[in-house]
Scaffold this motif. Structure first.
Motif, PDB file in Angstrom:
ATOM      1  N   ARG A  55       6.225  29.180  72.474  1.00  0.00           N
ATOM      2  CA  ARG A  55       7.475  28.526  72.927  1.00  0.00           C
ATOM      3  C   ARG A  55       8.577  29.705  73.224  1.00  0.00           C
ATOM      4  N   VAL A  56       9.409  29.625  74.200  1.00  0.00           N
ATOM      5  CA  VAL A  56      10.323  30.605  74.334  1.00  0.00           C
ATOM      6  C   VAL A  56      11.737  30.186  74.215  1.00  0.00           C
ATOM      7  N   TYR A  57      12.456  30.848  73.016  1.00  0.00           N
ATOM      8  CA  TYR A  57      13.825  29.902  72.584  1.00  0.00           C
ATOM      9  C   TYR A  57      14.948  30.897  73.091  1.00  0.00           C
ATOM     10  N   GLU A  58      15.943  30.084  73.675  1.00  0.00           N
ATOM     11  CA  GLU A  58      16.903  30.673  74.321  1.00  0.00           C
ATOM     12  C   GLU A  58      18.077  30.593  73.152  1.00  0.00           C
ATOM     13  N   TYR A  59      18.394  31.588  72.736  1.00  0.00           N
ATOM     14  CA  TYR A  59      19.484  31.715  71.481  1.00  0.00           C
ATOM     15  C   TYR A  59      21.015  32.250  72.170  1.00  0.00           C
ATOM     16  N   ARG A  60      21.893  31.606  71.612  1.00  0.00           N
ATOM     17  CA  ARG A  60      23.043  32.168  71.894  1.00  0.00           C
ATOM     18  C   ARG A  60      24.254  31.835  70.703  1.00  0.00           C
ATOM     19  N   GLY A  61      25.141  32.994  70.965  1.00  0.00           N
ATOM     20  CA  GLY A  61      26.280  32.750  69.635  1.00  0.00           C
ATOM     21  C   GLY A  61      27.427  33.563  70.357  1.00  0.00           C
ATOM     22  N   GLY A  62      28.636  33.683  69.374  1.00  0.00           N
ATOM     23  CA  GLY A  62      29.760  34.297  69.843  1.00  0.00           C
ATOM     24  C   GLY A  62      30.730  33.283  70.232  1.00  0.00           C
ATOM     25  N   GLN A  63      31.930  33.901  70.627  1.00  0.00           N
ATOM     26  CA  GLN A  63      33.038  32.859  70.983  1.00  0.00           C
ATOM     27  C   GLN A  63      34.159  33.480  71.803  1.00  0.00           C
ATOM     28  N   TRP A  64      34.814  33.067  72.478  1.00  0.00           N
ATOM     29  CA  TRP A  64      36.213  33.687  72.886  1.00  0.00           C
ATOM     30  C   TRP A  64      37.334  33.560  72.096  1.00  0.00           C
ATOM     31  N   THR A  65      38.325  34.260  72.070  1.00  0.00           N
ATOM     32  CA  THR A  65      39.392  34.253  71.274  1.00  0.00           C
ATOM     33  C   THR A  65      40.738  34.884  71.962  1.00  0.00           C
ATOM     34  N   GLU A  66      41.694  34.046  71.874  1.00  0.00           N
ATOM     35  CA  GLU A  66      42.952  34.482  72.549  1.00  0.00           C
ATOM     36  C   GLU A  66      43.835  35.097  71.551  1.00  0.00           C
ATOM     37  N   GLY A  67      44.342  36.567  72.165  1.00  0.00           N
ATOM     38  CA  GLY A  67      45.221  37.260  71.182  1.00  0.00           C
ATOM     39  C   GLY A  67      46.545  37.088  71.603  1.00  0.00           C
ATOM     40  N   GLN A  68      47.522  37.597  70.599  1.00  0.00           N
ATOM     41  CA  GLN A  68      49.039  37.286  70.634  1.00  0.00           C
ATOM     42  C   GLN A  68      49.490  37.447  72.053  1.00  0.00           C
ATOM     43  N   ASN A  69      48.776  38.490  72.572  1.00  0.00           N
ATOM     44  CA  ASN A  69      49.333  38.863  73.921  1.00  0.00           C
ATOM     45  C   ASN A  69      48.698  38.103  75.018  1.00  0.00           C
ATOM     46  N   GLY A  70      48.146  36.806  74.902  1.00  0.00           N
ATOM     47  CA  GLY A  70      47.636  36.125  75.831  1.00  0.00           C
ATOM     48  C   GLY A  70      46.222  36.586  76.400  1.00  0.00           C
ATOM     49  N   CYS A  71      45.970  37.754  75.868  1.00  0.00           N
ATOM     50  CA  CYS A  71      44.648  38.175  76.545  1.00  0.00           C
ATOM     51  C   CYS A  71      43.460  37.671  75.639  1.00  0.00           C
ATOM     52  N   PHE A  72      42.345  37.531  76.218  1.00  0.00           N
ATOM     53  CA  PHE A  72      41.134  37.206  75.596  1.00  0.00           C
ATOM     54  C   PHE A  72      40.056  38.265  75.189  1.00  0.00           C
ATOM     55  N   GLU A  73      39.462  37.742  74.274  1.00  0.00           N
ATOM     56  CA  GLU A  73      38.375  38.820  73.828  1.00  0.00           C
ATOM     57  C   GLU A  73      37.255  38.080  73.646  1.00  0.00           C
ATOM     58  N   GLN A  74      36.005  38.566  73.704  1.00  0.00           N
ATOM     59  CA  GLN A  74      34.747  37.861  73.463  1.00  0.00           C
ATOM     60  C   GLN A  74      33.763  38.431  72.533  1.00  0.00           C
ATOM     61  N   SER A  75      32.781  37.672  71.959  1.00  0.00           N
ATOM     62  CA  SER A  75      31.650  38.402  70.983  1.00  0.00           C
ATOM     63  C   SER A  75      30.548  37.534  71.419  1.00  0.00           C
ATOM     64  N   VAL A  76      30.424  36.961  72.638  1.00  0.00           N
ATOM     65  CA  VAL A  76      29.523  36.234  73.377  1.00  0.00           C
ATOM     66  C   VAL A  76      28.261  36.901  73.397  1.00  0.00           C
ATOM     67  N   PHE A  77      26.789  36.380  73.000  1.00  0.00           N
ATOM     68  CA  PHE A  77      25.660  37.034  73.329  1.00  0.00           C
ATOM     69  C   PHE A  77      24.689  35.806  73.309  1.00  0.00           C
ATOM     70  N   ALA A  78      23.516  36.484  73.937  1.00  0.00           N
ATOM     71  CA  ALA A  78      22.473  35.641  74.504  1.00  0.00           C
ATOM     72  C   ALA A  78      21.163  36.288  74.488  1.00  0.00           C
ATOM     73  N   TYR A  79      20.016  35.953  74.008  1.00  0.00           N
ATOM     74  CA  TYR A  79      18.815  36.597  74.314  1.00  0.00           C
ATOM     75  C   TYR A  79      17.704  35.489  74.078  1.00  0.00           C
ATOM     76  N   TYR A  80      16.396  35.974  74.419  1.00  0.00           N
ATOM     77  CA  TYR A  80      15.161  34.989  74.431  1.00  0.00           C
ATOM     78  C   TYR A  80      14.205  35.505  73.308  1.00  0.00           C
TER      79      TYR A  80
END
Length: 225
Positions: A55-80
């Motif tokens: 079987r081939v698992y698709e695995y994902r995690g992380g998130q998007w976060t909005e900073g105080q200045n309105g800009c977004f940062e992300q820690s999103v990842f994905a792999y198989y």
């Protein structure tokens, strides 16, 4: 006294693109055996009965976060992660089997099922953290990856290895794999801790590989695996 031969797998998750060629070729191998055999009921690996060994698992995690200045940062990842049976050195499926049908072969360390004494109780399936043993509900016996033992006897690799277009998989004796790839990077999610069964599996981790059991992500294709 020489150590017994032990075969195992190598998985390079930095190369795997999730194409599932390994999954399809494994199913196709078993389907061909069924179609070409004059008595399909006697075949020990009926992959056409809802059994999925690799079987081939698709695995994902992380998130998007909005900073105080309105800009977004992300820690999103994905792999198989391509996974099947790891023909473990301490196979809990063997320990859980009440009849001895699930056994580890002395000549190559591959874990096989003696279907003539299997009662289909699924104890091995419940014990295995890799979901390797799977029930053939039509014949009411357990089945699993057999390491393509007949191909190994002919000096060939398992079909999953030969079908991978990016050569993300390998199969050999653990001595040869260790000499070629080293000890690897350890288990990454969604795999369990290797301490449970001492799997014969070497992994080269994706750069975003989340440690096994970290819970930092989730499986995106649960219906496929």
């Amino acid at each position: 006294m020489t150590e017994p031969t032990q075969y195992g797998f190598y998985v390079d998750s930095t190369k795997c693109t999730g194409c599932k060629a390994c999954h399809v070729s494994c199913k196709d191998r078993q389907g061909n055996e069924i179609r070409n055999n004059t008595n399909p009921e006697q075949i020990g690996v009926p992959a056409l009965n809802g059994v999925t060994w690799r079987r081939v698992y698709e695995y994902r995690g992380g998130q998007w976060t909005e900073g105080q200045n309105g800009c977004f940062e992300q820690s999103v990842f994905a792999y198989y992660m391509s996974i099947g049976c790891n023909h473990c050195s301490e196979p809990v499926c063997v320990k859980a089997c009440p009849t001895g049908a699930m056994h580890k072969r002395r000549e190559d360390g591959l874990v096989h099922v003696a279907e003539d004494i299997c009662i289909g109780c699924e104890s091995c399936s419940r014990a295995c953290p890799y979901d390797a043993p799977q029930i053939d509900r039509e014949r009411k016996v357990m089945t699993k990856c057999d390491g393509c033992f007949e191909r190994i006897a002919d000096g060939r690799k398992p079909v999953c290895v030969e079908s991978c277009p990016l050569r993300a998989l390998d199969f050999d004796t653990m001595d040869n794999l260790t000499e070629k790839y080293g000890e690897g990077d350890g288990h990454i999610a969604p795999l369990p801790s290797p301490s449970i069964t001492s799997p014969n599996l070497i992994i080269k981790a994706n750069v975003n590989g989340s440690p096994a059991g970290s819970g930092e992500g989730k499986i995106l294709n649960p219906t496929e695996v």
